[in-house]
Write a protein that holds these residues in place. Structure first.
Motif, PDB file in Angstrom:
ATOM      1  N   GLY A 130      60.943  49.205   6.916  1.00 56.44           N
ATOM      2  CA  GLY A 130      59.493  49.284   6.763  1.00 56.44           C
ATOM      3  C   GLY A 130      58.755  49.560   8.060  1.00 56.44           C
ATOM      4  O   GLY A 130      57.664  50.124   8.048  1.00 56.44           O
ATOM      5  N   ASN A 131      59.336  49.164   9.189  1.00 57.95           N
ATOM      6  CA  ASN A 131      58.679  49.356  10.496  1.00 57.95           C
ATOM      7  C   ASN A 131      59.715  49.765  11.531  1.00 57.95           C
ATOM      8  O   ASN A 131      60.897  49.427  11.401  1.00 57.95           O
ATOM      9  CB  ASN A 131      57.979  48.074  10.957  1.00 57.95           C
ATOM     10  CG  ASN A 131      56.866  47.637  10.015  1.00 57.95           C
ATOM     11  OD1 ASN A 131      57.081  46.848   9.117  1.00 57.95           O
ATOM     12  ND2 ASN A 131      55.666  48.156  10.215  1.00 57.95           N
ATOM     13  N   GLY A 132      59.258  50.429  12.574  1.00 61.27           N
ATOM     14  CA  GLY A 132      60.184  50.858  13.627  1.00 61.27           C
ATOM     15  C   GLY A 132      60.394  49.790  14.666  1.00 61.27           C
ATOM     16  O   GLY A 132      59.992  49.943  15.818  1.00 61.27           O
ATOM     17  N   VAL A 133      61.057  48.678  14.290  1.00 66.92           N
ATOM     18  CA  VAL A 133      61.111  47.517  15.171  1.00 66.92           C
ATOM     19  C   VAL A 133      62.444  47.329  15.894  1.00 66.92           C
ATOM     20  O   VAL A 133      62.489  46.693  16.943  1.00 66.92           O
ATOM     21  CB  VAL A 133      60.794  46.218  14.386  1.00 66.92           C
ATOM     22  CG1 VAL A 133      59.378  46.276  13.829  1.00 66.92           C
ATOM     23  CG2 VAL A 133      61.795  45.965  13.264  1.00 66.92           C
ATOM     24  N   GLY A 170      55.983  44.411   6.072  1.00 62.52           N
ATOM     25  CA  GLY A 170      57.419  44.664   6.138  1.00 62.52           C
ATOM     26  C   GLY A 170      58.193  43.571   6.842  1.00 62.52           C
ATOM     27  O   GLY A 170      59.386  43.376   6.583  1.00 62.52           O
ATOM     28  N   ALA A 171      57.525  42.813   7.733  1.00 60.80           N
ATOM     29  CA  ALA A 171      58.203  41.775   8.501  1.00 60.80           C
ATOM     30  C   ALA A 171      58.650  40.613   7.645  1.00 60.80           C
ATOM     31  O   ALA A 171      59.508  39.823   8.048  1.00 60.80           O
ATOM     32  CB  ALA A 171      57.303  41.273   9.624  1.00 60.80           C
ATOM     33  N   GLY A 197      52.900  45.168  14.087  1.00 63.23           N
ATOM     34  CA  GLY A 197      54.187  45.296  13.403  1.00 63.23           C
ATOM     35  C   GLY A 197      55.322  44.701  14.213  1.00 63.23           C
ATOM     36  O   GLY A 197      56.171  43.972  13.677  1.00 63.23           O
ATOM     37  N   GLN A 198      55.329  45.001  15.513  1.00 63.41           N
ATOM     38  CA  GLN A 198      56.377  44.449  16.372  1.00 63.41           C
ATOM     39  C   GLN A 198      56.208  42.945  16.528  1.00 63.41           C
ATOM     40  O   GLN A 198      57.198  42.195  16.530  1.00 63.41           O
ATOM     41  CB  GLN A 198      56.328  45.128  17.744  1.00 63.41           C
ATOM     42  CG  GLN A 198      57.467  44.765  18.665  1.00 63.41           C
ATOM     43  CD  GLN A 198      58.815  45.160  18.116  1.00 63.41           C
ATOM     44  OE1 GLN A 198      58.986  46.267  17.622  1.00 63.41           O
ATOM     45  NE2 GLN A 198      59.767  44.261  18.171  1.00 63.41           N
ATOM     46  N   PHE A 199      54.974  42.484  16.649  1.00 66.51           N
ATOM     47  CA  PHE A 199      54.708  41.058  16.773  1.00 66.51           C
ATOM     48  C   PHE A 199      55.197  40.307  15.538  1.00 66.51           C
ATOM     49  O   PHE A 199      55.895  39.293  15.648  1.00 66.51           O
ATOM     50  CB  PHE A 199      53.205  40.828  16.970  1.00 66.51           C
ATOM     51  CG  PHE A 199      52.794  39.384  16.949  1.00 66.51           C
ATOM     52  CD1 PHE A 199      53.311  38.471  17.856  1.00 66.51           C
ATOM     53  CD2 PHE A 199      51.873  38.923  16.012  1.00 66.51           C
ATOM     54  CE1 PHE A 199      52.935  37.129  17.835  1.00 66.51           C
ATOM     55  CE2 PHE A 199      51.476  37.595  15.982  1.00 66.51           C
ATOM     56  CZ  PHE A 199      52.012  36.687  16.894  1.00 66.51           C
ATOM     57  N   GLY A 200      54.878  40.814  14.360  1.00 66.07           N
ATOM     58  CA  GLY A 200      55.294  40.149  13.130  1.00 66.07           C
ATOM     59  C   GLY A 200      56.798  40.083  12.981  1.00 66.07           C
ATOM     60  O   GLY A 200      57.361  39.032  12.649  1.00 66.07           O
ATOM     61  N   ALA A 201      57.477  41.199  13.227  1.00 63.01           N
ATOM     62  CA  ALA A 201      58.932  41.225  13.089  1.00 63.01           C
ATOM     63  C   ALA A 201      59.609  40.338  14.131  1.00 63.01           C
ATOM     64  O   ALA A 201      60.559  39.611  13.825  1.00 63.01           O
ATOM     65  CB  ALA A 201      59.438  42.662  13.208  1.00 63.01           C
ATOM     66  N   PRO A 216      54.055  60.936  10.124  1.00 66.99           N
ATOM     67  CA  PRO A 216      54.446  59.554  10.453  1.00 66.99           C
ATOM     68  C   PRO A 216      55.791  59.190   9.828  1.00 66.99           C
ATOM     69  O   PRO A 216      56.068  59.524   8.672  1.00 66.99           O
ATOM     70  CB  PRO A 216      53.317  58.707   9.853  1.00 66.99           C
ATOM     71  CG  PRO A 216      52.168  59.639   9.702  1.00 66.99           C
ATOM     72  CD  PRO A 216      52.762  60.982   9.409  1.00 66.99           C
ATOM     73  N   THR A 217      56.613  58.518  10.612  1.00 64.80           N
ATOM     74  CA  THR A 217      57.908  58.066  10.088  1.00 64.80           C
ATOM     75  C   THR A 217      57.822  56.630   9.564  1.00 64.80           C
ATOM     76  O   THR A 217      58.491  56.285   8.586  1.00 64.80           O
ATOM     77  CB  THR A 217      58.991  58.146  11.170  1.00 64.80           C
ATOM     78  OG1 THR A 217      58.565  57.404  12.322  1.00 64.80           O
ATOM     79  CG2 THR A 217      59.241  59.589  11.581  1.00 64.80           C
ATOM     80  N   ASP A 218      57.040  55.786  10.226  1.00 67.26           N
ATOM     81  CA  ASP A 218      56.757  54.414   9.788  1.00 67.26           C
ATOM     82  C   ASP A 218      57.970  53.497   9.732  1.00 67.26           C
ATOM     83  O   ASP A 218      57.824  52.305   9.494  1.00 67.26           O
ATOM     84  CB  ASP A 218      56.101  54.401   8.391  1.00 67.26           C
ATOM     85  CG  ASP A 218      54.767  55.121   8.382  1.00 67.26           C
ATOM     86  OD1 ASP A 218      53.945  54.830   9.268  1.00 67.26           O
ATOM     87  OD2 ASP A 218      54.552  55.978   7.503  1.00 67.26           O
TER      88      ASP A 218
END
Length: 494
Positions: free
Chosen positions: A450-453, A281-282, A233-237, A386-388
């Motif tokens: 969508g993600n915790g980025v 989400g990214a 998720g972090q990589f995509g964002a 989960p907060t997501d």
């Protein structure tokens, strides 16, 4: 006349028995430390001269520390997969403290422009951190240790980063160097991701997957690429962020063809990294980022073309089955499905949180949800729900009060930045640079639902730095005009 046979030389120390006993003692101590501490101690001993030299450089040239932070910001989490037991995340905090300590001591001999930190952005960062301090006395908080670890990415790094940009790293050339570091590391990130996709993960990455991460990173036999980032998720964002920023920079790069090509490569590889991450989400990062950029151009033709492109993307993913056989496209398409099972689970979790937080306006305490909650208070309701999402995490941990304050700060920064770009700036080069930064900021803000980025490495420090540079935009333009006005008489004389 001097007798050369009686002249003293540095090598004469080797003749003294004390030297050999000293070396023997040091080697014995080092051997004992390595034997007790293993590879970590050995690496630490080998790295000690480099570390001492680096600390010296920070005190001599504090800007070196900022560059070091940006590089470690990208690589720290990936390195931890290979070298266990080294708190590299905390080393970023240490570098920040060293830089401020260096500036403090230098202020006795040089004039440090502390007054540059007197502005609304620094005030907002201080207010946001002040609210984090209030969370220490939140009666719902189950762990003060969790607060210490979690509040760093939530608010402390913003408070550390923003003033440093205004005080120390406030030139256009500083921002240009940041762009180059960012681009190089983003390119390396995608190349690492391509290796994972095509050749598989290495033994250390496999161990990370086996530790429980395979459930979210190996879906239907397909790897969600994570490169050397914390997760897919972090990589995509982060790669989507790089794609937006560097492609906009390339569009506005007029001075250097080589730099333009460099930015195009970084931008295209960034968007490719987003796709292979499998992070649905990214996709909001390029959609919202490029969407804002078309508005900033203030040209009807470009706005219409951007709208057509955006609608085409929506139609492709939501209303067609083109390329459905491609697993990457198929997963991205689910982001546009309101009936997606994953989305329904997230909405159900949010309904549970709404009931829990109805009587808790300050939330459950920073560090009570997500990974930190699972680590320090695993049996609590927030840790098990989960907060997501970055915003849902802020809401869960800091309540409706914290979420309202956080959104106000973000939209104040976004609105003021857009206003400066559209109505205050005149120089096309500066407008292009700032448009890239604000588009990236807006894209990350959108994807953070969508993600915790937003606050995670490496995105967090890049976003906080972007905020500061957006508020420096007018200064950059004024500095450029002043420089050009000084050079003009010299050109005329020639």
């Amino acid at each position: 006349m001097e007798n050369v046979f009686e002249k003293k030389y540095g090598s004469d120390i080797l003749k003294k028995p004390q030297f050999f006993f000293g070396v023997l003692l040091i080697m014995t101590i080092l051997g004992y430390l390595v034997a007790k501490g293993g590879m970590i101690s050995g690496i630490g001993i080998l790295a000690m001269p480099i570390l001492v030299s680096y600390i010296y450089l920070i005190f001599a040239i504090p800007k070196v520390g900022i560059i070091g932070i940006y590089i470690l910001n990208f690589l720290a989490i990936g390195i931890v997969r290979y070298v266990k037991g080294v708190p590299l995340g905390l080393s970023i905090d240490g570098q920040f403290l060293l830089i401020y300590l260096a500036l403090f001591f230098k202020s006795f001999f040089y004039k440090i422009p502390w007054k540059n930190g007197k502005n609304d952005l620094v005030l907002l960062a201080a207010i946001w951190y002040g609210y984090a301090l209030v969370q220490l006395v939140n009666p719902e908080a189950a762990s003060r240790v969790a607060w210490f670890y979690a509040m760093r990415s939530v608010s402390l790094y913003m408070l550390f980063t923003v003033p440093l940009i205004f005080i120390l790293y406030n030139k256009k050339k500083d921002l240009e160097l940041l762009f180059k570091i960012w681009a190089i590391l983003s390119i390396l990130g995608t190349l690492k991701g391509i290796m994972q996709k095509n050749f598989g993960v290495d033994p250390f990455e496999q161990a990370w997957l086996d530790a429980g991460n395979a459930s979210t990173h190996v879906l239907f036999g397909k790897l969600r690429v994570f490169s050397f980032y914390s997760d897919a998720g972090q990589f995509g964002a982060a790669q989507g962020h790089a794609g937006v920023v560097f492609l906009i920079l390339a569009l506005n790069q007029k001075r250097s063809r080589r730099l333009k090509i460099f930015y195009i490569v970084a931008g295209v590889l960034g968007l490719y990294g987003l796709m292979i991450s499998g992070t649905r989400g990214a996709i909001a990062v390029p959609i919202m980022g490029f969407g804002l950029y078309t508005v900033l151009k203030k040209q009807v033709k470009i706005i219409v073309m951007g709208a057509i492109l955006g609608i085409s993307v929506l139609v492709f993913f939501k209303y067609t089955t083109i390329a459905q056989g491609n697993p990457t496209v198929r997963r991205m398409r689910t982001a546009f499905d309101p009936n997606n099972a994953s989305l329904q689970v997230r909405l159900e979790n949010q309904r549970k949180l709404k009931g829990y937080l109805a009587s808790r306006p300050l939330g459950g305490g920073i560090g009570s949800a997500g990974n930190w909650g699972l680590r320090f208070t695993p049996h609590t309701f927030l840790a098990r729900t989960p907060t997501d999402s970055w915003y849902v995490m802020i809401w869960a941990e800091q309540g409706v009060v914290g979420l309202t304050l956080h959104l106000f700060i973000l939209f104040y920064i976004l609105s003021k930045s857009v206003y400066i770009i559209m109505f205050r700036l005149k120089d096309e080069e500066i407008i292009g640079i700032m448009s890239a930064l604000v588009a990236g900021l807006f894209g990350i803000m959108a994807a953070s639902y969508g993600n915790g980025v937003l606050g995670q490495m490496p995105t967090g420090l890049l976003i906080y730095s972007s905020m500061a540079y957006l508020f420096l935009a007018k200064k950059f333009e004024d500095d450029k005009l002043a420089l050009e006005s000084k050079e003009l008489p010299q050109i005329e004389n020639k």
